[in-house]
Design a protein around this motif. Structure first.
Motif, PDB file in Angstrom:
ATOM      1  N   UNK A   1     -64.654   9.997 -15.067  1.00  0.00           N
ATOM      2  CA  UNK A   1     -63.723   9.868 -13.951  1.00  0.00           C
ATOM      3  C   UNK A   1     -62.387   9.328 -14.464  1.00  0.00           C
ATOM      4  N   UNK A   2     -61.348   9.514 -13.680  1.00  0.00           N
ATOM      5  CA  UNK A   2     -60.024   9.031 -14.065  1.00  0.00           C
ATOM      6  C   UNK A   2     -60.021   7.516 -14.235  1.00  0.00           C
TER       7      UNK A   2
ATOM      8  N   UNK B   1     -57.886  16.373 -17.905  1.00  0.00           N
ATOM      9  CA  UNK B   1     -58.299  15.689 -19.129  1.00  0.00           C
ATOM     10  C   UNK B   1     -59.604  14.924 -18.907  1.00  0.00           C
ATOM     11  N   UNK B   2     -59.685  14.211 -17.777  1.00  0.00           N
ATOM     12  CA  UNK B   2     -60.890  13.433 -17.474  1.00  0.00           C
ATOM     13  C   UNK B   2     -62.092  14.353 -17.266  1.00  0.00           C
ATOM     14  N   UNK B   3     -61.875  15.463 -16.587  1.00  0.00           N
ATOM     15  CA  UNK B   3     -62.974  16.412 -16.380  1.00  0.00           C
ATOM     16  C   UNK B   3     -63.429  17.016 -17.695  1.00  0.00           C
TER      17      UNK B   3
ATOM     18  N   UNK C   1     -55.023   6.214 -22.821  1.00  0.00           N
ATOM     19  CA  UNK C   1     -55.206   7.611 -22.423  1.00  0.00           C
ATOM     20  C   UNK C   1     -54.375   7.928 -21.177  1.00  0.00           C
ATOM     21  N   UNK C   2     -54.323   7.002 -20.239  1.00  0.00           N
ATOM     22  CA  UNK C   2     -53.538   7.208 -19.024  1.00  0.00           C
ATOM     23  C   UNK C   2     -52.050   7.255 -19.331  1.00  0.00           C
ATOM     24  N   UNK C   3     -51.606   6.486 -20.317  1.00  0.00           N
ATOM     25  CA  UNK C   3     -50.191   6.456 -20.677  1.00  0.00           C
ATOM     26  C   UNK C   3     -49.707   7.794 -21.221  1.00  0.00           C
ATOM     27  N   UNK C   4     -50.610   8.617 -21.726  1.00  0.00           N
ATOM     28  CA  UNK C   4     -50.238   9.940 -22.216  1.00  0.00           C
ATOM     29  C   UNK C   4     -49.663  10.811 -21.097  1.00  0.00           C
ATOM     30  N   UNK C   5     -50.023  10.512 -19.861  1.00  0.00           N
ATOM     31  CA  UNK C   5     -49.623  11.327 -18.730  1.00  0.00           C
ATOM     32  C   UNK C   5     -48.533  10.663 -17.890  1.00  0.00           C
ATOM     33  N   UNK C   6     -47.959   9.566 -18.397  1.00  0.00           N
ATOM     34  CA  UNK C   6     -46.897   8.860 -17.705  1.00  0.00           C
ATOM     35  C   UNK C   6     -45.574   9.152 -18.393  1.00  0.00           C
ATOM     36  N   UNK C   7     -44.576   9.533 -17.601  1.00  0.00           N
ATOM     37  CA  UNK C   7     -43.248   9.819 -18.128  1.00  0.00           C
ATOM     38  C   UNK C   7     -42.246   8.902 -17.455  1.00  0.00           C
ATOM     39  N   UNK C   8     -41.347   8.321 -18.222  1.00  0.00           N
ATOM     40  CA  UNK C   8     -40.297   7.456 -17.686  1.00  0.00           C
ATOM     41  C   UNK C   8     -39.283   8.320 -16.958  1.00  0.00           C
ATOM     42  N   UNK C   9     -38.865   7.871 -15.798  1.00  0.00           N
ATOM     43  CA  UNK C   9     -37.871   8.578 -15.011  1.00  0.00           C
ATOM     44  C   UNK C   9     -36.475   8.260 -15.571  1.00  0.00           C
ATOM     45  N   UNK C  10     -35.775   9.249 -16.103  1.00  0.00           N
ATOM     46  CA  UNK C  10     -34.453   8.982 -16.677  1.00  0.00           C
ATOM     47  C   UNK C  10     -33.397   8.640 -15.629  1.00  0.00           C
ATOM     48  N   UNK C  11     -33.648   8.977 -14.361  1.00  0.00           N
ATOM     49  CA  UNK C  11     -32.671   8.738 -13.291  1.00  0.00           C
ATOM     50  C   UNK C  11     -32.825   7.364 -12.660  1.00  0.00           C
TER      51      UNK C  11
END
Length: 58
Positions: free
Chosen positions: A39-40, A32-34, A47-57
């Protein structure tokens, strides 16, 4: 050298990936950054939160 030796004598346990509170898809974030031509580190938090997923475990 003393700091290195004392560090190497300690036993550390590995981090269990399933115990992490969230996962980040760094490959997708980098692409996405490229695509944007930046740069990231210059991406906004939303924008960074779009690529963060909560761990259900966790």
């Amino acid at each position: 050298m003393n700091n290195y030796n004392s560090y190497m004598q300690k036993n550390y346990s590995p981090i269990d990936v399933n115990s992490l509170p969230c996962f980040v898809d760094m490959k997708a974030m980098r692409a996405y950054a490229q695509e944007k031509g930046v740069s990231i580190s210059s991406l906004t938090n939303s924008e960074k939160e779009k690529f963060t997923k909560v761990n259900p475990k966790a």
